[in-house]
Design a protein around this motif. Structure first.
Motif, PDB file in Angstrom:
ATOM      1  N   THR A 101       0.844  -1.190   0.000  1.00  0.00           N
ATOM      2  CA  THR A 101       0.000   0.000   0.000  1.00  0.00           C
ATOM      3  C   THR A 101       0.883   1.245   0.000  1.00  0.00           C
ATOM      4  O   THR A 101       2.107   1.163  -0.178  1.00  0.00           O
ATOM      5  CB  THR A 101      -0.966  -0.030   1.204  1.00  0.00           C
ATOM      6  N   SER A 102       0.299   2.401   0.217  1.00  0.00           N
ATOM      7  CA  SER A 102       1.019   3.678   0.117  1.00  0.00           C
ATOM      8  C   SER A 102       2.209   3.725   1.069  1.00  0.00           C
ATOM      9  O   SER A 102       2.094   3.348   2.239  1.00  0.00           O
ATOM     10  CB  SER A 102       0.068   4.841   0.427  1.00  0.00           C
ATOM     11  N   VAL A 103       3.332   4.237   0.580  1.00  0.00           N
ATOM     12  CA  VAL A 103       4.536   4.291   1.409  1.00  0.00           C
ATOM     13  C   VAL A 103       4.553   5.519   2.306  1.00  0.00           C
ATOM     14  O   VAL A 103       5.456   5.649   3.146  1.00  0.00           O
ATOM     15  CB  VAL A 103       5.817   4.245   0.552  1.00  0.00           C
ATOM     16  N   ASN A 104       3.584   6.437   2.172  1.00  0.00           N
ATOM     17  CA  ASN A 104       3.542   7.587   3.075  1.00  0.00           C
ATOM     18  C   ASN A 104       2.611   7.337   4.266  1.00  0.00           C
ATOM     19  O   ASN A 104       2.138   8.258   4.909  1.00  0.00           O
ATOM     20  CB  ASN A 104       3.149   8.866   2.335  1.00  0.00           C
ATOM     21  N   ARG A 105       2.370   6.059   4.552  1.00  0.00           N
ATOM     22  CA  ARG A 105       1.665   5.658   5.764  1.00  0.00           C
ATOM     23  C   ARG A 105       2.673   5.016   6.713  1.00  0.00           C
ATOM     24  O   ARG A 105       3.529   4.240   6.302  1.00  0.00           O
ATOM     25  CB  ARG A 105       0.569   4.635   5.437  1.00  0.00           C
ATOM     26  N   TYR A 106       2.525   5.328   7.984  1.00  0.00           N
ATOM     27  CA  TYR A 106       3.444   4.814   9.000  1.00  0.00           C
ATOM     28  C   TYR A 106       2.661   4.169  10.145  1.00  0.00           C
ATOM     29  O   TYR A 106       1.458   4.404  10.311  1.00  0.00           O
ATOM     30  CB  TYR A 106       4.308   5.946   9.570  1.00  0.00           C
ATOM     31  N   ASP A 107       3.367   3.402  10.933  1.00  0.00           N
ATOM     32  CA  ASP A 107       2.789   2.699  12.085  1.00  0.00           C
ATOM     33  C   ASP A 107       3.671   2.991  13.294  1.00  0.00           C
ATOM     34  O   ASP A 107       4.857   2.634  13.290  1.00  0.00           O
ATOM     35  CB  ASP A 107       2.751   1.197  11.781  1.00  0.00           C
ATOM     36  N   PHE A 108       3.105   3.643  14.314  1.00  0.00           N
ATOM     37  CA  PHE A 108       3.896   4.037  15.473  1.00  0.00           C
ATOM     38  C   PHE A 108       3.194   3.677  16.777  1.00  0.00           C
ATOM     39  O   PHE A 108       1.964   3.723  16.873  1.00  0.00           O
ATOM     40  CB  PHE A 108       4.151   5.553  15.471  1.00  0.00           C
ATOM     41  N   TRP A 109       4.006   3.361  17.772  1.00  0.00           N
ATOM     42  CA  TRP A 109       3.506   3.214  19.134  1.00  0.00           C
ATOM     43  C   TRP A 109       3.293   4.606  19.712  1.00  0.00           C
ATOM     44  O   TRP A 109       4.204   5.432  19.728  1.00  0.00           O
ATOM     45  CB  TRP A 109       4.488   2.437  19.997  1.00  0.00           C
ATOM     46  N   ILE A 110       2.056   4.877  20.150  1.00  0.00           N
ATOM     47  CA  ILE A 110       1.718   6.177  20.727  1.00  0.00           C
ATOM     48  C   ILE A 110       1.592   6.006  22.243  1.00  0.00           C
ATOM     49  O   ILE A 110       0.676   5.334  22.727  1.00  0.00           O
ATOM     50  CB  ILE A 110       0.396   6.723  20.145  1.00  0.00           C
ATOM     51  N   TYR A 154      10.943  10.383   2.385  1.00  0.00           N
ATOM     52  CA  TYR A 154      11.526  10.433   1.049  1.00  0.00           C
ATOM     53  C   TYR A 154      11.086   9.167   0.340  1.00  0.00           C
ATOM     54  O   TYR A 154      11.507   8.067   0.702  1.00  0.00           O
ATOM     55  CB  TYR A 154      13.048  10.530   1.138  1.00  0.00           C
ATOM     56  N   GLU A 155      10.209   9.315  -0.660  1.00  0.00           N
ATOM     57  CA  GLU A 155       9.577   8.137  -1.252  1.00  0.00           C
ATOM     58  C   GLU A 155      10.568   7.097  -1.766  1.00  0.00           C
ATOM     59  O   GLU A 155      10.392   5.894  -1.498  1.00  0.00           O
ATOM     60  CB  GLU A 155       8.626   8.554  -2.385  1.00  0.00           C
ATOM     61  N   PRO A 156      11.633   7.462  -2.498  1.00  0.00           N
ATOM     62  CA  PRO A 156      12.557   6.427  -2.972  1.00  0.00           C
ATOM     63  C   PRO A 156      13.170   5.591  -1.847  1.00  0.00           C
ATOM     64  O   PRO A 156      13.385   4.388  -2.004  1.00  0.00           O
ATOM     65  CB  PRO A 156      13.637   7.228  -3.712  1.00  0.00           C
ATOM     66  N   ALA A 157      13.427   6.233  -0.694  1.00  0.00           N
ATOM     67  CA  ALA A 157      13.970   5.483   0.436  1.00  0.00           C
ATOM     68  C   ALA A 157      12.940   4.506   0.994  1.00  0.00           C
ATOM     69  O   ALA A 157      13.274   3.374   1.382  1.00  0.00           O
ATOM     70  CB  ALA A 157      14.430   6.444   1.535  1.00  0.00           C
ATOM     71  N   ARG A 158      11.689   4.926   1.045  1.00  0.00           N
ATOM     72  CA  ARG A 158      10.625   4.036   1.532  1.00  0.00           C
ATOM     73  C   ARG A 158      10.432   2.849   0.575  1.00  0.00           C
ATOM     74  O   ARG A 158      10.175   1.728   1.010  1.00  0.00           O
ATOM     75  CB  ARG A 158       9.320   4.817   1.671  1.00  0.00           C
ATOM     76  N   VAL A 159      10.559   3.096  -0.714  1.00  0.00           N
ATOM     77  CA  VAL A 159      10.444   1.997  -1.678  1.00  0.00           C
ATOM     78  C   VAL A 159      11.620   1.032  -1.520  1.00  0.00           C
ATOM     79  O   VAL A 159      11.451  -0.192  -1.598  1.00  0.00           O
ATOM     80  CB  VAL A 159      10.374   2.551  -3.115  1.00  0.00           C
ATOM     81  N   LYS A 160      12.806   1.550  -1.264  1.00  0.00           N
ATOM     82  CA  LYS A 160      13.971   0.689  -1.019  1.00  0.00           C
ATOM     83  C   LYS A 160      13.749  -0.184   0.207  1.00  0.00           C
ATOM     84  O   LYS A 160      14.145  -1.365   0.235  1.00  0.00           O
ATOM     85  CB  LYS A 160      15.231   1.542  -0.838  1.00  0.00           C
ATOM     86  N   GLN A 161      13.126   0.371   1.240  1.00  0.00           N
ATOM     87  CA  GLN A 161      12.806  -0.421   2.425  1.00  0.00           C
ATOM     88  C   GLN A 161      11.865  -1.567   2.071  1.00  0.00           C
ATOM     89  O   GLN A 161      12.009  -2.688   2.576  1.00  0.00           O
ATOM     90  CB  GLN A 161      12.177   0.467   3.502  1.00  0.00           C
ATOM     91  N   LEU A 162      10.907  -1.292   1.185  1.00  0.00           N
ATOM     92  CA  LEU A 162       9.997  -2.334   0.735  1.00  0.00           C
ATOM     93  C   LEU A 162      10.766  -3.452   0.033  1.00  0.00           C
ATOM     94  O   LEU A 162      10.485  -4.640   0.236  1.00  0.00           O
ATOM     95  CB  LEU A 162       8.963  -1.750  -0.229  1.00  0.00           C
ATOM     96  N   GLU A 163      11.711  -3.083  -0.797  1.00  0.00           N
ATOM     97  CA  GLU A 163      12.492  -4.092  -1.515  1.00  0.00           C
ATOM     98  C   GLU A 163      13.220  -5.020  -0.554  1.00  0.00           C
ATOM     99  O   GLU A 163      13.280  -6.247  -0.770  1.00  0.00           O
ATOM    100  CB  GLU A 163      13.486  -3.401  -2.449  1.00  0.00           C
ATOM    101  N   LEU A 164      13.784  -4.460   0.519  1.00  0.00           N
ATOM    102  CA  LEU A 164      14.448  -5.292   1.526  1.00  0.00           C
ATOM    103  C   LEU A 164      13.464  -6.236   2.201  1.00  0.00           C
ATOM    104  O   LEU A 164      13.792  -7.397   2.490  1.00  0.00           O
ATOM    105  CB  LEU A 164      15.136  -4.403   2.569  1.00  0.00           C
ATOM    106  N   GLU A 165      12.255  -5.751   2.468  1.00  0.00           N
ATOM    107  CA  GLU A 165      11.231  -6.602   3.071  1.00  0.00           C
ATOM    108  C   GLU A 165      10.848  -7.745   2.122  1.00  0.00           C
ATOM    109  O   GLU A 165      10.626  -8.878   2.560  1.00  0.00           O
ATOM    110  CB  GLU A 165       9.993  -5.784   3.433  1.00  0.00           C
ATOM    111  N   PHE A 166      10.759  -7.448   0.828  1.00  0.00           N
ATOM    112  CA  PHE A 166      10.466  -8.510  -0.138  1.00  0.00           C
ATOM    113  C   PHE A 166      11.500  -9.630  -0.038  1.00  0.00           C
ATOM    114  O   PHE A 166      11.146 -10.818   0.012  1.00  0.00           O
ATOM    115  CB  PHE A 166      10.469  -7.956  -1.571  1.00  0.00           C
ATOM    116  N   PHE A 167      12.771  -9.257  -0.026  1.00  0.00           N
ATOM    117  CA  PHE A 167      13.838 -10.255   0.061  1.00  0.00           C
ATOM    118  C   PHE A 167      13.749 -11.044   1.365  1.00  0.00           C
ATOM    119  O   PHE A 167      13.868 -12.275   1.381  1.00  0.00           O
ATOM    120  CB  PHE A 167      15.215  -9.581  -0.041  1.00  0.00           C
ATOM    121  N   HIS A 168      13.554 -10.327   2.464  1.00  0.00           N
ATOM    122  CA  HIS A 168      13.494 -10.988   3.776  1.00  0.00           C
ATOM    123  C   HIS A 168      12.369 -12.013   3.823  1.00  0.00           C
ATOM    124  O   HIS A 168      12.584 -13.168   4.191  1.00  0.00           O
ATOM    125  CB  HIS A 168      13.290  -9.960   4.886  1.00  0.00           C
TER     126      HIS A 168
END
Length: 270
Positions: A101-110, A154-168
């Motif tokens: 889904t959208s990479v400008n969504r985050y999940d945080f402990w509040i 920074y969208e390209p960095a968030r997409v790179k994070q997704l790529e690492l998750e795919f591999f993992h």
């Protein structure tokens, strides 16, 4: 009685089936009473069609407003749980279907809420496409969103994070003997990795589920636009393919998504 095999689904509201109970002419008050109803979303969303087609038991983690971050967190919790341990011990087959889904969504402990919360970064595109997601943020959530927008996102960095998750996760599922598959929900990112288990990754133009609905409509209207279409949401809204209140697919759209996913899974699930 023999246990069924399992379909584990991850994603956002489009995986949950949110808004699928909308009927033409329904008022917003009528819609608000049913758009999050779990049974309505199951009956009218795409998960039921896929699970029933392959005779699988669905365990779903997709939910409205979810971020990729949240889905990865929930996956870690589930695959470390006693529930999953029992499924593995039963020798049931497990299939995982995961929608980004959208990479400008985050999940945080509040801390003040003592719970996790989703944080949506506001942008012109976000406000135009998903106004129901923004709401009136306050307190810690609003402050976190402001800091992320100003100093981190920074969208390209968030997409790179997704790529690492795919591999993992691909490596994890391979070790566990689980077949897993990825697809984009309503954003088609140009990933820097090629994954054989990512649906339509090599397709020219957009490949997400929104694009599938739009493309099917263009075929019906004989108005195919080749190449990369950057404004599928505008097309879908203009041609009444989404409900007018939260811009989720109507029941026919969810059925088209189901048919598309079934066609992709057919050779992998026996």
């Amino acid at each position: 009685m023999m246990m069924k095999d399992f379909l584990i689904t991850f994603g956002c509201s489009w995986t949950f089936g949110q808004g699928s109970g909308y009927q033409d002419g329904m008022t917003e008050d009528e819609y608000n009473k049913i758009y999050l109803d779990p049974e309505v979303c199951w009956q009218n969303g795409w998960r039921r069609h896929v699970a029933e087609h392959f005779d699988l038991e669905n365990i779903n983690f997709g939910c409205g407003g979810s971020s990729n971050d949240k889905q990865f967190r929930l996956a870690k919790q589930f695959f470390a749980s006693n529930t999953f341990k029992k499924i593995i011990q039963s020798k049931a087959k497990v299939y995982v279907l995961w929608g980004t889904t959208s990479v400008n969504r985050y999940d945080f402990w509040i801390r003040e809420d003592f719970d996790y919360a989703h944080v949506f970064l506001k942008s012109a595109d976000n406000e135009d496409v998903c106004p129901e997601l923004l709401g009136e943020q306050h307190g810690a959530i609003d402050q976190i969103a402001g800091v992320l927008n100003k100093y981190s996102y920074y969208e390209p960095a968030r997409v790179k994070q997704l790529e690492l998750e795919f591999f993992h996760w691909n490596q994890y599922f391979k070790m566990m003997g689980i077949k897993n598959f990825w697809y984009d929900t309503f954003s088609s990112f140009r990933y820097g990795v090629n994954l054989p288990n990512f649906f339509d990754q090599g397709k020219a133009g957009r490949r997400d589920m929104l694009a599938t609905i739009v493309e099917n409509d263009r075929v019906r209207k004989k108005s195919i636009v080749p190449g990369w279409c950057v404004d599928d949401f505008a097309y879908a809204r203009e041609h009444d393919l989404l409900n007018p209140y939260t811009y989720h697919p109507k029941v026919d759209g969810y059925k088209e998504i189901a048919d598309h996913l079934i066609s992709k899974l057919q050779e992998h699930i026996q």
